[in-house]
Write an enzyme that holds these catalytic residues in place. Structure first.
Site, PDB file in Angstrom:
ATOM      1  N   HIS A 154       3.975  -4.773  -9.984  1.00  0.00           N
ATOM      2  CA  HIS A 154       2.992  -5.310 -10.935  1.00  0.00           C
ATOM      3  C   HIS A 154       3.504  -5.305 -12.376  1.00  0.00           C
ATOM      4  O   HIS A 154       2.818  -5.785 -13.279  1.00  0.00           O
ATOM      5  CB  HIS A 154       1.686  -4.501 -10.896  1.00  0.00           C
ATOM      6  CG  HIS A 154       1.000  -4.527  -9.560  1.00  0.00           C
ATOM      7  ND1 HIS A 154       0.665  -5.694  -8.923  1.00  0.00           N
ATOM      8  CD2 HIS A 154       0.601  -3.511  -8.737  1.00  0.00           C
ATOM      9  CE1 HIS A 154       0.074  -5.407  -7.757  1.00  0.00           C
ATOM     10  NE2 HIS A 154       0.028  -4.095  -7.624  1.00  0.00           N
TER      11      HIS A 154
HETATM   12 ZN   LIG Z   1      -0.291  -2.313  -3.478  1.00  0.00          ZN
END
Ligand SMILES: [Zn+2]
Length: 339
Positions: A154
């Site tokens: 992320h």
């Molecule tokens: Zn995850």
């Protein structure tokens, strides 16, 4: 004299044992006991089982006799290296407890002095980020390698989120390309969440292909990145083993055949597990073990180096599931001799 001979033989025996330990065959697995984050019980406020890495090591020791000395140790990644993928202003912002608290999704961290945060939180993550770089090089030498952490999918160039501070996957790609060790890479992201970090960094790069199979009904839901995912496989919440494995087996061989990458970077999140509090998928332990074995088989059969990173996995069983899966990989897929 008798005592002297006794003492000499004892010393010889000890040095023999020390040599035996030092001469143990190194495995292409990267680990540091410092991967395990823990400070003042604060780790219990986050669903992340920060001791999961140690559980894997214990499992491999118990079942296969793998010793810690057989692992490669990571170093602390420097800001200079991180600048290959991150902006200076983002790295500078990590000097403040508030940014760190936001990335880690633990508001309480903003109350702690940055020195404590650096030592107890950012240090393990910096080690794990370097771990992915070391594992990438080991994969090119050995055909496969595992970093017993990392997979921070992320993290973006100018921003961390979802407990991902540094984009280790993209950093590995940039480093290997800079050293002319690879041209093309395939990211196989099987974490339950969409890999919005590596997609935002390398999604438009023609030499980097992304295979992402994730639950589209949960975080991060960055639909605008979907055109940049070469193999976008969206799963509904509570997808079960049969459908999951069928989709993987239908699509992954095709992606590998089309891309012919020089390396596969495998983001092996275990938050697809049926009891995981965040992934909202319904994959059993057996399904996860089968998934990992399938991905490794595909890489090995096609003679493409594969580096595995662990990424998400927030249930307390996660460490033992990964342990069993790696045990299966070493014993039955790679058929490795441990000593
Ligand atoms: Zn995850």
């Amino acid at each position: 004299m008798k005592y002297f001979i006794g003492l000499v033989s004892l010393l010889l025996l000890i040095s023999c044992e020390v040599n035996k330990v030092n001469n143990l065959k190194k495995l292409p697995i990267v680990y540091s006991p410092e991967y395990n984050i823990g400070f003042y019980g604060i780790q219990y406020l986050h669903p992340f089982d920060t001791g999961k890495y140690g559980k894997i090591v214990k499992h491999l020791n118990k079942t296969l006799g793998v010793k810690q000395q057989q692992f490669h140790r990571p170093y602390l990644i420097s800001d200079n290296e991180l600048l290959k993928v991150h902006t200076k202003s983002y790295l500078n912002s990590l000097q403040g407890s508030e940014t760190v608290a936001k990335v880690a999704e633990m508001g309480i961290l903003s109350k702690l002095p940055i020195g404590v945060i650096n030592n107890k939180l950012l240090k393990p993550i910096k080690l794990a980020t370097a771990g992915t770089l070391i594992a990438g090089n080991l994969a090119l030498e050995n055909g496969w390698a595992i970093n017993l952490s990392g997979g921070y999918h992320h993290a973006k160039a100018n921003k961390g989120e979802g407990f991902c501070f540094f984009a280790d996957i993209n950093l590995l790609i940039e480093t290997l390309r800079e050293e002319s060790k690879i041209k093309k890479a395939l990211i196989v992201d099987l974490d339950a969440h969409q890999g919005n970090g590596h997609e935002s960094i390398h999604g438009k790069d023609k030499d980097i292909a992304i295979f992402d199979m994730y639950n589209y009904q949960i975080y991060p839901g960055e639909r605008h990145l979907i055109p940049d995912i070469d193999y976008n496989i969206e799963l509904k919440a509570h997808t079960k083993d049969k459908e999951y494995l069928q989709l993987l087996k239908e699509n992954l061989p095709k992606a590998i055949a089309e891309q012919q990458p020089d390396i596969i970077i495998y983001v092996a999140g275990t938050d697809i597990y049926e009891k995981d509090p965040l992934g909202a998928l319904s994959i059993t332990k057996k399904g996860i073990i089968e998934r990992d074995a399938f991905v490794f088989e595909q890489a090995l059969n096609n003679k493409i180096p594969i580096v595995m990173t662990l990424s998400g996995g927030y249930h307390k069983d996660s460490g033992s599931i990964i342990g069993e899966s790696i045990e299966n990989l070493l014993k039955n897929v790679i058929e490795l001799k441990i000593d």
